[in-house]
Design a protein around this motif. Structure first.
Motif, PDB file in Angstrom:
ATOM      1  N   ILE A  26     -36.584  36.629  -0.010  1.00 49.85           N
ATOM      2  CA  ILE A  26     -36.984  35.486   0.632  1.00 49.85           C
ATOM      3  C   ILE A  26     -36.102  35.101   2.039  1.00 49.85           C
ATOM      4  O   ILE A  26     -35.054  35.166   2.116  1.00 49.85           O
ATOM      5  CB  ILE A  26     -36.998  34.319  -0.113  1.00 49.85           C
ATOM      6  CG1 ILE A  26     -37.834  34.524  -1.544  1.00 49.85           C
ATOM      7  CG2 ILE A  26     -37.325  32.874   0.456  1.00 49.85           C
ATOM      8  CD1 ILE A  26     -37.888  33.397  -2.574  1.00 49.85           C
ATOM      9  N   ASP A  27     -36.887  34.896   3.093  1.00 52.31           N
ATOM     10  CA  ASP A  27     -36.257  34.255   4.374  1.00 52.31           C
ATOM     11  C   ASP A  27     -36.253  32.808   3.880  1.00 52.31           C
ATOM     12  O   ASP A  27     -36.933  31.973   4.118  1.00 52.31           O
ATOM     13  CB  ASP A  27     -37.063  34.356   5.401  1.00 52.31           C
ATOM     14  CG  ASP A  27     -36.678  34.164   6.727  1.00 52.31           C
ATOM     15  OD1 ASP A  27     -35.999  33.083   6.875  1.00 52.31           O
ATOM     16  OD2 ASP A  27     -36.815  34.732   7.792  1.00 52.31           O
ATOM     17  N   VAL A  28     -34.940  32.357   3.893  1.00 55.49           N
ATOM     18  CA  VAL A  28     -34.590  31.059   3.255  1.00 55.49           C
ATOM     19  C   VAL A  28     -34.756  30.035   4.332  1.00 55.49           C
ATOM     20  O   VAL A  28     -35.466  29.122   4.221  1.00 55.49           O
ATOM     21  CB  VAL A  28     -33.321  30.879   2.765  1.00 55.49           C
ATOM     22  CG1 VAL A  28     -33.042  29.440   2.312  1.00 55.49           C
ATOM     23  CG2 VAL A  28     -33.027  31.713   1.601  1.00 55.49           C
ATOM     24  N   GLN A  29     -34.342  30.360   5.818  1.00 53.40           N
ATOM     25  CA  GLN A  29     -34.598  29.374   6.820  1.00 53.40           C
ATOM     26  C   GLN A  29     -36.127  29.169   6.964  1.00 53.40           C
ATOM     27  O   GLN A  29     -36.209  27.882   7.327  1.00 53.40           O
ATOM     28  CB  GLN A  29     -33.543  29.738   8.057  1.00 53.40           C
ATOM     29  CG  GLN A  29     -32.209  29.766   7.880  1.00 53.40           C
ATOM     30  CD  GLN A  29     -31.700  28.613   7.143  1.00 53.40           C
ATOM     31  OE1 GLN A  29     -31.859  27.333   7.676  1.00 53.40           O
ATOM     32  NE2 GLN A  29     -31.165  28.788   6.034  1.00 53.40           N
ATOM     33  N   ARG A  30     -36.762  30.026   7.061  1.00 53.56           N
ATOM     34  CA  ARG A  30     -38.245  29.716   7.311  1.00 53.56           C
ATOM     35  C   ARG A  30     -38.847  29.238   6.167  1.00 53.56           C
ATOM     36  O   ARG A  30     -39.725  28.274   6.453  1.00 53.56           O
ATOM     37  CB  ARG A  30     -38.867  31.105   7.629  1.00 53.56           C
ATOM     38  CG  ARG A  30     -38.805  31.728   8.982  1.00 53.56           C
ATOM     39  CD  ARG A  30     -39.723  32.870   9.077  1.00 53.56           C
ATOM     40  NE  ARG A  30     -41.221  32.754   8.797  1.00 53.56           N
ATOM     41  CZ  ARG A  30     -42.287  33.689   8.579  1.00 53.56           C
ATOM     42  NH1 ARG A  30     -41.796  35.017   8.560  1.00 53.56           N
ATOM     43  NH2 ARG A  30     -43.364  33.125   8.303  1.00 53.56           N
ATOM     44  N   SER A  31     -38.488  29.374   5.018  1.00 59.46           N
ATOM     45  CA  SER A  31     -39.023  28.582   3.638  1.00 59.46           C
ATOM     46  C   SER A  31     -38.707  27.238   3.798  1.00 59.46           C
ATOM     47  O   SER A  31     -39.533  26.533   3.460  1.00 59.46           O
ATOM     48  CB  SER A  31     -38.369  29.219   2.468  1.00 59.46           C
ATOM     49  OG  SER A  31     -38.696  30.709   2.345  1.00 59.46           O
ATOM     50  N   LEU A  32     -37.470  26.844   4.277  1.00 53.40           N
ATOM     51  CA  LEU A  32     -36.884  25.384   4.323  1.00 53.40           C
ATOM     52  C   LEU A  32     -37.784  24.916   5.496  1.00 53.40           C
ATOM     53  O   LEU A  32     -38.361  23.846   5.147  1.00 53.40           O
ATOM     54  CB  LEU A  32     -35.507  25.203   4.591  1.00 53.40           C
ATOM     55  CG  LEU A  32     -34.687  25.810   3.544  1.00 53.40           C
ATOM     56  CD1 LEU A  32     -32.925  25.619   4.033  1.00 53.40           C
ATOM     57  CD2 LEU A  32     -34.874  24.760   2.301  1.00 53.40           C
ATOM     58  N   LYS A  33     -38.187  25.448   6.496  1.00 54.36           N
ATOM     59  CA  LYS A  33     -39.010  24.825   7.668  1.00 54.36           C
ATOM     60  C   LYS A  33     -40.252  24.654   7.055  1.00 54.36           C
ATOM     61  O   LYS A  33     -41.069  23.865   7.453  1.00 54.36           O
ATOM     62  CB  LYS A  33     -38.920  25.586   8.666  1.00 54.36           C
ATOM     63  CG  LYS A  33     -37.485  25.611   9.604  1.00 54.36           C
ATOM     64  CD  LYS A  33     -37.508  26.357  10.730  1.00 54.36           C
ATOM     65  CE  LYS A  33     -36.209  26.580  11.071  1.00 54.36           C
ATOM     66  NZ  LYS A  33     -35.767  27.392  12.248  1.00 54.36           N
ATOM     67  N   GLU A  34     -41.111  25.721   6.391  1.00 57.15           N
ATOM     68  CA  GLU A  34     -42.350  25.562   6.037  1.00 57.15           C
ATOM     69  C   GLU A  34     -42.701  24.851   4.873  1.00 57.15           C
ATOM     70  O   GLU A  34     -43.963  24.680   4.621  1.00 57.15           O
ATOM     71  CB  GLU A  34     -43.072  27.100   6.079  1.00 57.15           C
ATOM     72  CG  GLU A  34     -42.818  27.539   7.372  1.00 57.15           C
ATOM     73  CD  GLU A  34     -43.539  29.416   7.541  1.00 57.15           C
ATOM     74  OE1 GLU A  34     -44.141  29.520   6.571  1.00 57.15           O
ATOM     75  OE2 GLU A  34     -43.248  30.029   8.239  1.00 57.15           O
ATOM     76  N   GLY A  35     -41.678  24.774   3.992  1.00 56.26           N
ATOM     77  CA  GLY A  35     -42.017  24.010   2.972  1.00 56.26           C
ATOM     78  C   GLY A  35     -42.553  24.860   1.715  1.00 56.26           C
ATOM     79  O   GLY A  35     -43.044  24.270   0.730  1.00 56.26           O
ATOM     80  N   ARG A  36     -42.383  26.204   1.673  1.00 55.83           N
ATOM     81  CA  ARG A  36     -42.831  27.135   0.852  1.00 55.83           C
ATOM     82  C   ARG A  36     -42.112  28.406   0.937  1.00 55.83           C
ATOM     83  O   ARG A  36     -41.259  28.712   2.133  1.00 55.83           O
ATOM     84  CB  ARG A  36     -44.285  27.507   1.125  1.00 55.83           C
ATOM     85  CG  ARG A  36     -44.550  28.209   2.411  1.00 55.83           C
ATOM     86  CD  ARG A  36     -46.039  28.599   2.651  1.00 55.83           C
ATOM     87  NE  ARG A  36     -46.068  29.395   3.802  1.00 55.83           N
ATOM     88  CZ  ARG A  36     -45.984  30.714   3.886  1.00 55.83           C
ATOM     89  NH1 ARG A  36     -45.731  31.231   2.975  1.00 55.83           N
ATOM     90  NH2 ARG A  36     -46.186  31.133   5.190  1.00 55.83           N
TER      91      ARG A  36
END
Length: 92
Positions: free
Chosen positions: A75-85
């Motif tokens: 998982i790409d964590v920084q993108r996940s935090l920004k996108e909420g998923r």
């Protein structure tokens, strides 16, 4: 704590370092159960990538990079935090 160590690694000058963590929990579990006492969110904010999900012997694969079983995700964590998923890196 781990979040502090991850932050120190990322702040180290001279090297482009990514911080990766491995957990038997899912990304969704970590987000849903993050609170001030367990530090889940604080650690996620410092990570670049997360390999999540439990190792399942029946789904074991030696062909996977960074993972031991096919149920796990990169998982790409920084993108996940920004996108909420959870944003899974494909191919990792």
């Amino acid at each position: 704590p781990l979040a502090e160590l991850a932050g120190r690694i990322k702040a180290f000058h001279g090297f482009p370092l990514n911080v990766i963590s491995f957990t038997g929990y899912t990304y969704e579990y970590l987000i849903a159960n993050a609170d001030d006492n367990n530090g889940y969110l604080e650690l996620l904010q410092q990570l670049d990538y997360l390999v999540d999900g439990p190792f399942i012997l029946s789904q074991r694969s030696l062909e996977l990079k960074f993972m031991g079983s096919k149920n796990q995700r990169f998982i790409d964590v920084q993108r996940s935090l920004k996108e909420g998923r959870a944003v899974v890196v494909e191919p990792y």
